[in-house]
Scaffold this active site. Structure first.
Site, mmCIF file in Angstrom:
data_model
loop_
_atom_site.group_PDB
_atom_site.id
_atom_site.type_symbol
_atom_site.label_atom_id
_atom_site.label_comp_id
_atom_site.label_asym_id
_atom_site.label_seq_id
_atom_site.Cartn_x
_atom_site.Cartn_y
_atom_site.Cartn_z
ATOM 1 C CB CYS A 139 -1.235 0.221 1.351
ATOM 2 S SG CYS A 139 -2.374 1.402 1.289
ATOM 3 C CB CYS A 171 -0.261 2.490 3.853
ATOM 4 S SG CYS A 171 -1.876 2.012 3.516
ATOM 5 C CG ASP A 172 3.679 1.445 4.011
ATOM 6 O OD1 ASP A 172 3.188 1.610 5.256
ATOM 7 O OD2 ASP A 172 3.155 -0.087 3.907
#
Ligand code: NDP
Length: 329
Positions: free
Chosen positions: A156, A159-160
């Protein structure tokens, strides 16, 4: 004597509800425990629906495999995925959700009450059902990939990606997700290598054009990933094989896998409408499925946004839709 069948039938996709004497009746059953399931539980419990939740194979869902979550509103300093899921769980329990460890292994949604088999040996009969089973990101299946999950290997970018600001990363995949993740990352990191196994990308034309026009994004066509390398600090590089069979090494700190997701809808799809990939289709703007009293929320019905906050929002909607359904009976 409990008359349950073996779990052999779990393998072939024709999962059947067991004949079991151990049947329990519940008003509102929630399957799955990511942000969608917990939020549905919080709302359902506060509405006095006495929800019972089965957490599934990965209690807390996909977020428990990520490290820091910085984009969920309400956590100004960020929070780890597991901590956030623990907070959501406590909040659901505070209002009386009965949260249990167990995996839904079969269902019969042909009539109400709906039957769901847990762990292959117990039936729960539910007046209403909220499906929040999420989706599972596909990985390449390399041992080194498993080793560095959460330490440089991610599925992701939203997300990261931020953790790799100014560094070099690689994305693997040739579809729209890979194209989207690679261009998103290019806006944050120093350089992105996009690893595509064929000599073309499957992504839509507009996305391919965007990829090709991003200066710090290099597409490595006809390359496959051999191994992800790293040390105590996490990922430091990736070994690839090119079309000539030669080994190519790239120094990177983040390795993003974007080769598709699999929605966890197998045990319900004989009864519900799903798309080609298996995402449950709901009425537009609602969590209603084609079966009255069965609602779906979170990543199992959303192939597009796939964020914790959007999943939580749809969990809220599912509980409200359930409350209205039960109230109208
Ligand atoms: P897709 O199934 O479309 O693409 C998966 C990609 O991963 C393919 O290029 C495939 O390669 C590659 N792949 C699969 N397995 C491996 C492997 N073992 N090693 C290397 N590469 C591999 O998945 P997406 O998640 O990209 O998209 C899913 C759906 O969602 C699509 O319909 C897409 O259009 C849609 N979507 C739309 C978006 C938008 O409109 N903005 C954004 C994101 C997704 P190969 O081509 O060789 O099979």
């Amino acid at each position: 004597m409990a008359l349950f069948k073996s779990m052999d039938n779990l393998e072939d996709g024709k999962k059947q509800v067991v004949n079991s004497e151990a049947t329990e009746k519940v008003k509102c059953l929630i399957i799955g425990s990511g942000p969608a399931g917990y939020t549905a539980a919080i709302y359902a419990a506060r509405a006095n629906l006495s929800p019972v939740m089965y957490e599934g194979m990965e209690p807390g869902g996909q977020l428990t495999t990520t490290t820091e979550v910085e984009n969920f509103p309400g956590y100004p300093d960020g929070v780890t995925g597991p901590e956030m899921m623990e907070d959501l769980k406590k909040q659901a329990e505070r209002f009386g959700t009965d949260i249990r460890f167990g995996l839904a292994t079969a269902s019969d949604l042909s009539k109400r009450p709906f039957k769901v088999t847990i762990d292959g040996n117990k039936n729960v009969e539910a007046e209403s059902l909220i499906i929040a089973t999420g989706a599972t990101a596909k990985y390449l299946g390399l041992e080194s990939e498993e080793k560095f999950k959460g330490q440089g290997v991610s599925a992701c970018a939203t997300c990261d990606g931020f953790f790799y600001k100014g560094k070099d990363v690689a994305v693997v995949g040739g579809g729209d997700t890979a194209a989207e993740e690679a261009t998103y990352l290019a806006g944050i990191v120093n350089k992105v290598y996009l690893i595509v196994r064929k000599d073309y990308m499957r992504a839509s034309k507009v996305m391919v054009e965007r990829v090709m026009n991003t200066p710090n994004l290099e597409v490595l066509f006809e390359h496959t990933t051999k191994e992800i390398v790293g040390d105590m600090s996490g990922v430091t590089g990736v070994l690839l094989t090119n079309a000539k069979g030669e080994e190519v090494k790239k120094d990177i700190h983040g390795f993003f896998v974007a080769i598709g997701h699999k929605p966890n809808s197998d045990i319900f799809k004989d009864y519900l409408e799903t798309d080609d990939v298996g995402y449950i289709i709901t009425d537009p703007g609602s969590t209603k499925t084609k079966v009255d009293g069965v609602f779906a929320c979170g990543d199992v019905m959303d192939s597009h946004y796939r964020q914790a906050v959007t999943a939580a929002g749809s969990g809220c909607k599912a509980a409200m839709d359930t409350e209205r359904f039960l109230g109208a009976l």
